[in-house]
Design a protein around this motif. Structure first.
Motif, PDB file in Angstrom:
ATOM      1  N   THR A 222      -8.846  -3.797  -2.433  1.00  0.00           N
ATOM      2  CA  THR A 222      -8.834  -2.646  -1.669  1.00  0.00           C
ATOM      3  C   THR A 222      -7.688  -1.947  -2.304  1.00  0.00           C
ATOM      4  OG1 THR A 222      -9.548  -3.505   0.508  1.00  0.00           O
ATOM      5  CG2 THR A 222      -8.536  -1.625   0.411  1.00  0.00           C
ATOM      6  N   LEU A 223      -6.424  -2.591  -2.433  1.00  0.00           N
ATOM      7  CA  LEU A 223      -5.267  -2.184  -3.176  1.00  0.00           C
ATOM      8  C   LEU A 223      -5.531  -1.757  -4.592  1.00  0.00           C
ATOM      9  CD1 LEU A 223      -2.627  -4.401  -1.853  1.00  0.00           C
ATOM     10  CD2 LEU A 223      -2.672  -1.976  -1.498  1.00  0.00           C
TER      11      LEU A 223
ATOM     12  N   ALA B  49       0.283   4.771  -2.245  1.00  0.00           N
ATOM     13  CA  ALA B  49      -0.318   6.151  -1.615  1.00  0.00           C
ATOM     14  C   ALA B  49       0.753   7.189  -1.708  1.00  0.00           C
ATOM     15  CB  ALA B  49      -0.848   5.625  -0.098  1.00  0.00           C
TER      16      ALA B  49
ATOM     17  N   LEU C  47     -12.725   4.700   3.449  1.00  0.00           N
ATOM     18  CA  LEU C  47     -12.915   4.751   1.840  1.00  0.00           C
ATOM     19  C   LEU C  47     -12.679   3.319   1.335  1.00  0.00           C
ATOM     20  CD1 LEU C  47     -10.635   7.717   0.734  1.00  0.00           C
ATOM     21  CD2 LEU C  47     -13.211   7.572   0.804  1.00  0.00           C
ATOM     22  N   GLY C  48     -11.694   2.505   1.715  1.00  0.00           N
ATOM     23  CA  GLY C  48     -11.603   0.973   1.469  1.00  0.00           C
ATOM     24  C   GLY C  48     -12.658   0.392   1.749  1.00  0.00           C
TER      25      GLY C  48
ATOM     26  N   MET D 279      -8.387   6.813   5.192  1.00  0.00           N
ATOM     27  CA  MET D 279      -8.227   5.792   4.126  1.00  0.00           C
ATOM     28  C   MET D 279      -8.811   4.808   4.076  1.00  0.00           C
ATOM     29  SD  MET D 279      -6.488   7.886   2.338  1.00  0.00           S
ATOM     30  CE  MET D 279      -6.133   6.725   0.845  1.00  0.00           C
ATOM     31  N   LEU D 280      -8.959   3.960   5.471  1.00  0.00           N
ATOM     32  CA  LEU D 280      -9.385   2.835   5.517  1.00  0.00           C
ATOM     33  C   LEU D 280     -10.929   2.899   5.430  1.00  0.00           C
ATOM     34  CD1 LEU D 280      -7.331   1.453   8.355  1.00  0.00           C
ATOM     35  CD2 LEU D 280      -7.269   0.359   6.340  1.00  0.00           C
TER      36      LEU D 280
ATOM     37  N   TYR E 254      -8.497  -0.484  -5.525  1.00  0.00           N
ATOM     38  CA  TYR E 254      -9.214   0.716  -5.372  1.00  0.00           C
ATOM     39  C   TYR E 254      -8.249   1.855  -5.152  1.00  0.00           C
ATOM     40  CZ  TYR E 254     -12.062   3.921  -2.977  1.00  0.00           C
ATOM     41  OH  TYR E 254     -13.091   5.146  -2.685  1.00  0.00           O
ATOM     42  N   PHE E 255      -7.235   1.729  -4.232  1.00  0.00           N
ATOM     43  CA  PHE E 255      -6.404   2.655  -3.671  1.00  0.00           C
ATOM     44  C   PHE E 255      -5.637   3.072  -5.078  1.00  0.00           C
ATOM     45  CE2 PHE E 255      -6.713   1.403   0.861  1.00  0.00           C
ATOM     46  CZ  PHE E 255      -7.645   2.672   1.282  1.00  0.00           C
TER      47      PHE E 255
ATOM     48  N   TRP F 192       0.799  -1.158   0.111  1.00  0.00           N
ATOM     49  CA  TRP F 192      -0.007  -0.066  -0.023  1.00  0.00           C
ATOM     50  C   TRP F 192       0.971   1.303   0.070  1.00  0.00           C
ATOM     51  CZ3 TRP F 192      -3.610   1.544   4.507  1.00  0.00           C
ATOM     52  CH2 TRP F 192      -4.518   2.660   4.128  1.00  0.00           C
TER      53      TRP F 192
ATOM     54  N   TYR G 267     -17.913 -12.821   4.865  1.00  0.00           N
ATOM     55  CA  TYR G 267     -16.707 -12.790   3.631  1.00  0.00           C
ATOM     56  C   TYR G 267     -16.825 -14.294   3.021  1.00  0.00           C
ATOM     57  CZ  TYR G 267     -14.479  -8.327   3.818  1.00  0.00           C
ATOM     58  OH  TYR G 267     -14.376  -6.862   3.833  1.00  0.00           O
TER      59      TYR G 267
ATOM     60  N   LEU H 221     -11.781  -3.787   7.864  1.00  0.00           N
ATOM     61  CA  LEU H 221     -12.848  -3.241   6.840  1.00  0.00           C
ATOM     62  C   LEU H 221     -14.323  -3.241   7.385  1.00  0.00           C
ATOM     63  CD1 LEU H 221     -11.324  -3.596   3.471  1.00  0.00           C
ATOM     64  CD2 LEU H 221     -11.161  -1.605   5.272  1.00  0.00           C
TER      65      LEU H 221
ATOM     66  N   PHE I 261       2.129   8.981   1.664  1.00  0.00           N
ATOM     67  CA  PHE I 261       1.047   9.370   2.275  1.00  0.00           C
ATOM     68  C   PHE I 261       0.617   8.737   3.495  1.00  0.00           C
ATOM     69  CE2 PHE I 261      -0.192  12.025  -1.267  1.00  0.00           C
ATOM     70  CZ  PHE I 261      -0.141  13.304  -0.321  1.00  0.00           C
TER      71      PHE I 261
ATOM     72  N   LEU J 234      -7.709   5.215  -6.940  1.00  0.00           N
ATOM     73  CA  LEU J 234      -7.806   6.608  -6.145  1.00  0.00           C
ATOM     74  C   LEU J 234      -6.613   7.365  -6.204  1.00  0.00           C
ATOM     75  CD1 LEU J 234      -9.847   7.477  -4.195  1.00  0.00           C
ATOM     76  CD2 LEU J 234      -8.450   6.789  -2.369  1.00  0.00           C
ATOM     77  N   PHE J 235      -5.415   7.177  -6.279  1.00  0.00           N
ATOM     78  CA  PHE J 235      -4.007   7.673  -6.303  1.00  0.00           C
ATOM     79  C   PHE J 235      -3.587   8.043  -7.582  1.00  0.00           C
ATOM     80  CE2 PHE J 235      -4.153   6.656  -1.801  1.00  0.00           C
ATOM     81  CZ  PHE J 235      -3.818   7.847  -1.142  1.00  0.00           C
TER      82      PHE J 235
ATOM     83  N   ASN K 108     -15.726   0.713  -0.269  1.00  0.00           N
ATOM     84  CA  ASN K 108     -15.322   0.142  -1.471  1.00  0.00           C
ATOM     85  C   ASN K 108     -15.802  -1.382  -1.258  1.00  0.00           C
ATOM     86  OD1 ASN K 108     -14.450  -0.276  -4.232  1.00  0.00           O
ATOM     87  ND2 ASN K 108     -12.722  -1.172  -3.340  1.00  0.00           N
TER      88      ASN K 108
END
Lengths: 237, 77
Positions: B21-22, A20, A100-101, A97-98, B24-25, A16, B9, A67, A23, B28-29, A104
């Motif tokens: 999630t990665l 990012a 937002l995750g 940030m989490l 999605y990020f 991650w 899940y 999450l 950040f 996003l970035f 999702n």
């Protein structure tokens, strides 16, 4: 029971960090000293909420647990943990940030949905950043909403924002993607009353859970860090 | 209705949720400017431009910086 489940994405955090663009960093330096939890006002009134455990799960990669948890949404960004942390870990940013995750993944939309009226009626239309529509029933009963308080103080009910100010807010919202995000919130469907079960119907009276947001199917969250060991029964309260 | 998050899940592991999630990020970035993202920005800019003469002049000052972005969005390069 849930503490013992070893279902971790070990390299999530390390992967991650480059995404990012710097950040996201420094969580790996966490000493697990618990100072963040000790000074946290949210943790003081909510025993299940524990920033230390959330940081640990993030670094360990216990992604499902973070999450899908209600606790992720109990922080209110006072940043007390950031100022107390001996390793200068910016915990509120991780929460942001989490969340937002989590959205999702379909979690937390019942809370976000509450922003709909504020987003459409106050922020984008009038440029007001603090809504006059108070949502806390206790405050409404005892003090009244913000509009009434303003009137009592001899101010106009709504703060008047200049035309240029509203135009700037709209442009910034568009550029940052906030407008499309708010429209997404406004476009969510509520649960179908013909098909929902008793548990969902009980939740509906206070917090309607949208069934779908775009391509994301929404889900109910769980008290993953609370006592007793999480689950549906606990989540109803 | 699932009783806890493990049931919710199902057979999905944290690895699967982490990958999603990665991804999605990553989006996003992303610094890319596809046309769809550019189109979402336009209404606010037009509204700002139409608001007054001052705002119109303000916006035109940024045109040199904005032109490459618009070009990238339209041509996809």
């Amino acid at each position: 029971m849930l503490e013992q489940v070893k279902d971790w994405d070990d390299d999530f955090y390390e992967r991650w960090k480059p995404i990012a663009m710097g950040f996201v960093n420094e969580a790996e330096r966490c000493l697990q000293c618990g100072k963040c939890t000790g000074q946290c006002p949210a943790a003081a009134v909510t025993p299940g909420y524990n920033p230390r455990k959330l940081i640990r799960d993030l670094v360990d990669g216990n992604i499902k647990r973070i999450l899908s948890s209600v606790e992720l949404w109990q922080c209110f960004f006072c940043s007390g943990c950031y100022s107390t942390c001996p390793m200068d870990i910016n915990f509120p940013f991780f929460i942001f940030m989490l969340r937002l995750g989590a959205m999702n993944e379909g979690y937390g939309w019942e809370d976000v949905k509450q922003l709909e009226a504020y987003a459409e009626k106050d922020y984008l239309k009038d440029g007001i950043t603090v809504s006059i529509r108070e949502r806390n029933p206790f405050v409404v009963d005892t003090v009244g909403d913000i509009g009434k308080i303003r009137e009592a103080a001899g101010l106009p009910t709504k703060r008047v924002v200049s035309k240029r100010g509203v135009a700037e807010i709209n442009m910034i919202s568009d550029l940052s993607g906030m407008t499309s995000f708010m429209k997404k919130i406004g476009g969510v469907d509520l649960l179908d009353c013909n098909t929902c079960d008793d548990a969902q119907a009980r939740r509906c009276k206070t917090k309607p859970l949208p069934s779908k947001v775009g391509k994301i199917t929404t889900k109910t969250r769980f008290y993953n860090y609370g006592e007793p060991s999480g689950g549906k029964t606990n989540a109803k309260t | 209705m699932a009783d806890n998050y493990l049931e919710a899940y199902g057979k999905e592991t944290s690895q699967d949720a982490g990958e999603r999630t990665l991804k999605y990020f990553e989006d996003l970035f992303s610094m890319e400017m596809p046309l769809s993202r550019m189109m979402k920005m336009m209404p606010g800019m037009v509204k700002f431009m139409m608001s007054s003469k001052d705002t119109r002049e303000d916006l035109f000052k940024f045109m040199p910086q904005m032109t490459p972005m618009i070009k990238q969005a339209v041509t996809g390069k």
